[in-house]
Design a protein around this motif. Sequence first.
Motif, PDB file in Angstrom:
ATOM      1  N   THR A 193       0.829  -1.208   0.000  1.00 32.41           N
ATOM      2  CA  THR A 193       0.000   0.000   0.000  1.00 32.41           C
ATOM      3  C   THR A 193       0.867   1.263   0.000  1.00 32.41           C
ATOM      4  N   MET A 194       0.290   2.318  -0.519  1.00 30.79           N
ATOM      5  CA  MET A 194       0.975   3.613  -0.525  1.00 30.79           C
ATOM      6  C   MET A 194       1.246   4.076   0.900  1.00 30.79           C
ATOM      7  N   ASP A 195       0.278   3.854   1.786  1.00 32.42           N
ATOM      8  CA  ASP A 195       0.453   4.253   3.191  1.00 32.42           C
ATOM      9  C   ASP A 195       1.639   3.537   3.828  1.00 32.42           C
ATOM     10  N   PHE A 196       1.820   2.252   3.500  1.00 29.40           N
ATOM     11  CA  PHE A 196       2.941   1.513   4.072  1.00 29.40           C
ATOM     12  C   PHE A 196       4.266   2.064   3.560  1.00 29.40           C
TER      13      PHE A 196
ATOM     14  N   VAL B  34      12.127   4.451   8.573  1.00 30.54           N
ATOM     15  CA  VAL B  34      13.457   3.920   8.266  1.00 30.54           C
ATOM     16  C   VAL B  34      14.386   5.013   7.745  1.00 30.54           C
ATOM     17  N   PHE B  35      13.843   5.908   6.895  1.00 30.10           N
ATOM     18  CA  PHE B  35      14.678   6.901   6.230  1.00 30.10           C
ATOM     19  C   PHE B  35      14.537   8.310   6.801  1.00 30.10           C
ATOM     20  N   LYS B  36      13.663   8.483   7.802  1.00 24.50           N
ATOM     21  CA  LYS B  36      13.489   9.743   8.537  1.00 24.50           C
ATOM     22  C   LYS B  36      13.054  10.915   7.663  1.00 24.50           C
ATOM     23  N   HIS B  37      12.244  10.631   6.628  1.00 24.33           N
ATOM     24  CA  HIS B  37      11.683  11.704   5.802  1.00 24.33           C
ATOM     25  C   HIS B  37      10.480  12.305   6.504  1.00 24.33           C
ATOM     26  N   ASP B  38      10.244  13.610   6.274  1.00 22.22           N
ATOM     27  CA  ASP B  38       9.008  14.206   6.777  1.00 22.22           C
ATOM     28  C   ASP B  38       7.864  13.721   5.879  1.00 22.22           C
ATOM     29  N   THR B  39       6.649  13.972   6.287  1.00 23.46           N
ATOM     30  CA  THR B  39       5.483  13.443   5.579  1.00 23.46           C
ATOM     31  C   THR B  39       5.426  13.904   4.125  1.00 23.46           C
TER      32      THR B  39
ATOM     33  N   MET C  43      16.378  -3.412   6.810  1.00 29.04           N
ATOM     34  CA  MET C  43      15.280  -2.952   7.659  1.00 29.04           C
ATOM     35  C   MET C  43      13.971  -2.894   6.864  1.00 29.04           C
ATOM     36  N   VAL C  44      14.051  -2.389   5.625  1.00 32.05           N
ATOM     37  CA  VAL C  44      12.858  -2.313   4.775  1.00 32.05           C
ATOM     38  C   VAL C  44      12.313  -3.708   4.519  1.00 32.05           C
ATOM     39  N   HIS C  45      13.189  -4.632   4.135  1.00 31.93           N
ATOM     40  CA  HIS C  45      12.732  -5.997   3.836  1.00 31.93           C
ATOM     41  C   HIS C  45      12.133  -6.671   5.071  1.00 31.93           C
ATOM     42  N   ASN C  46      12.743  -6.478   6.224  1.00 32.91           N
ATOM     43  CA  ASN C  46      12.213  -7.068   7.463  1.00 32.91           C
ATOM     44  C   ASN C  46      10.848  -6.483   7.818  1.00 32.91           C
ATOM     45  N   LEU C  47      10.718  -5.174   7.703  1.00 37.59           N
ATOM     46  CA  LEU C  47       9.451  -4.519   8.019  1.00 37.59           C
ATOM     47  C   LEU C  47       8.359  -4.953   7.035  1.00 37.59           C
ATOM     48  N   ALA C  48       8.706  -5.033   5.759  1.00 36.02           N
ATOM     49  CA  ALA C  48       7.734  -5.461   4.746  1.00 36.02           C
ATOM     50  C   ALA C  48       7.292  -6.905   4.995  1.00 36.02           C
ATOM     51  N   ARG C  49       8.251  -7.763   5.286  1.00 33.61           N
ATOM     52  CA  ARG C  49       7.928  -9.174   5.550  1.00 33.61           C
ATOM     53  C   ARG C  49       7.019  -9.286   6.781  1.00 33.61           C
ATOM     54  N   LYS C  50       7.336  -8.503   7.812  1.00 34.35           N
ATOM     55  CA  LYS C  50       6.527  -8.532   9.039  1.00 34.35           C
ATOM     56  C   LYS C  50       5.069  -8.146   8.757  1.00 34.35           C
ATOM     57  N   HIS C  51       4.871  -7.223   7.818  1.00 31.14           N
ATOM     58  CA  HIS C  51       3.525  -6.768   7.476  1.00 31.14           C
ATOM     59  C   HIS C  51       2.965  -7.459   6.232  1.00 31.14           C
TER      60      HIS C  51
ATOM     61  N   LEU D 210       7.310  -5.556  -0.734  1.00 32.33           N
ATOM     62  CA  LEU D 210       8.094  -4.351  -1.077  1.00 32.33           C
ATOM     63  C   LEU D 210       9.557  -4.726  -1.304  1.00 32.33           C
ATOM     64  N   LYS D 211      10.083  -4.328  -2.460  1.00 29.74           N
ATOM     65  CA  LYS D 211      11.468  -4.619  -2.805  1.00 29.74           C
ATOM     66  C   LYS D 211      12.302  -3.351  -2.681  1.00 29.74           C
ATOM     67  N   CYS D 212      13.500  -3.538  -2.164  1.00 26.88           N
ATOM     68  CA  CYS D 212      14.442  -2.455  -1.970  1.00 26.88           C
ATOM     69  C   CYS D 212      15.773  -2.912  -2.553  1.00 26.88           C
ATOM     70  N   SER D 213      16.461  -2.032  -3.274  1.00 27.68           N
ATOM     71  CA  SER D 213      17.758  -2.409  -3.849  1.00 27.68           C
ATOM     72  C   SER D 213      18.737  -1.255  -3.692  1.00 27.68           C
ATOM     73  N   LEU D 214      20.008  -1.537  -3.970  1.00 25.96           N
ATOM     74  CA  LEU D 214      21.064  -0.528  -3.881  1.00 25.96           C
ATOM     75  C   LEU D 214      21.643  -0.291  -5.270  1.00 25.96           C
ATOM     76  N   GLU D 215      22.020   0.958  -5.515  1.00 26.04           N
ATOM     77  CA  GLU D 215      22.664   1.319  -6.773  1.00 26.04           C
ATOM     78  C   GLU D 215      23.798   2.293  -6.443  1.00 26.04           C
TER      79      GLU D 215
END
Length: 105
Positions: free
Chosen positions: A38-41, A49-54, A86-94, A98-103
Amino acid sequence: MSNMSQDQTGLDAVTREEQELRQPPRYKVLLHNDDYTTMDFVVTVLETVFKHDTDSAHRIMMSVHKEGVGVAGVYPRDVAETKSAMVHNLARKHEYPLKCSLERE
């Protein structure tokens, strides 16, 4: 040639200083769109995780939604890998895929 400007490795002081001051490579942490998360997630992940404001989290989430990928942040490799995990763990828990990668930047 004088030995005052070179050390035993043959590098002059300026070259040594440039090598010592070189920043480690940085990595973009990318979030990828899917049909289930979901967009909300995604906004919650960006805020926690990334400390962005809303507002920033919402803009990045819309980039993920519309363009298929969005940059959550740019970090040294070890920090980027930790945040990705952290993203993968949080996504799996819920129960989201959600996929996260590094570049490398």
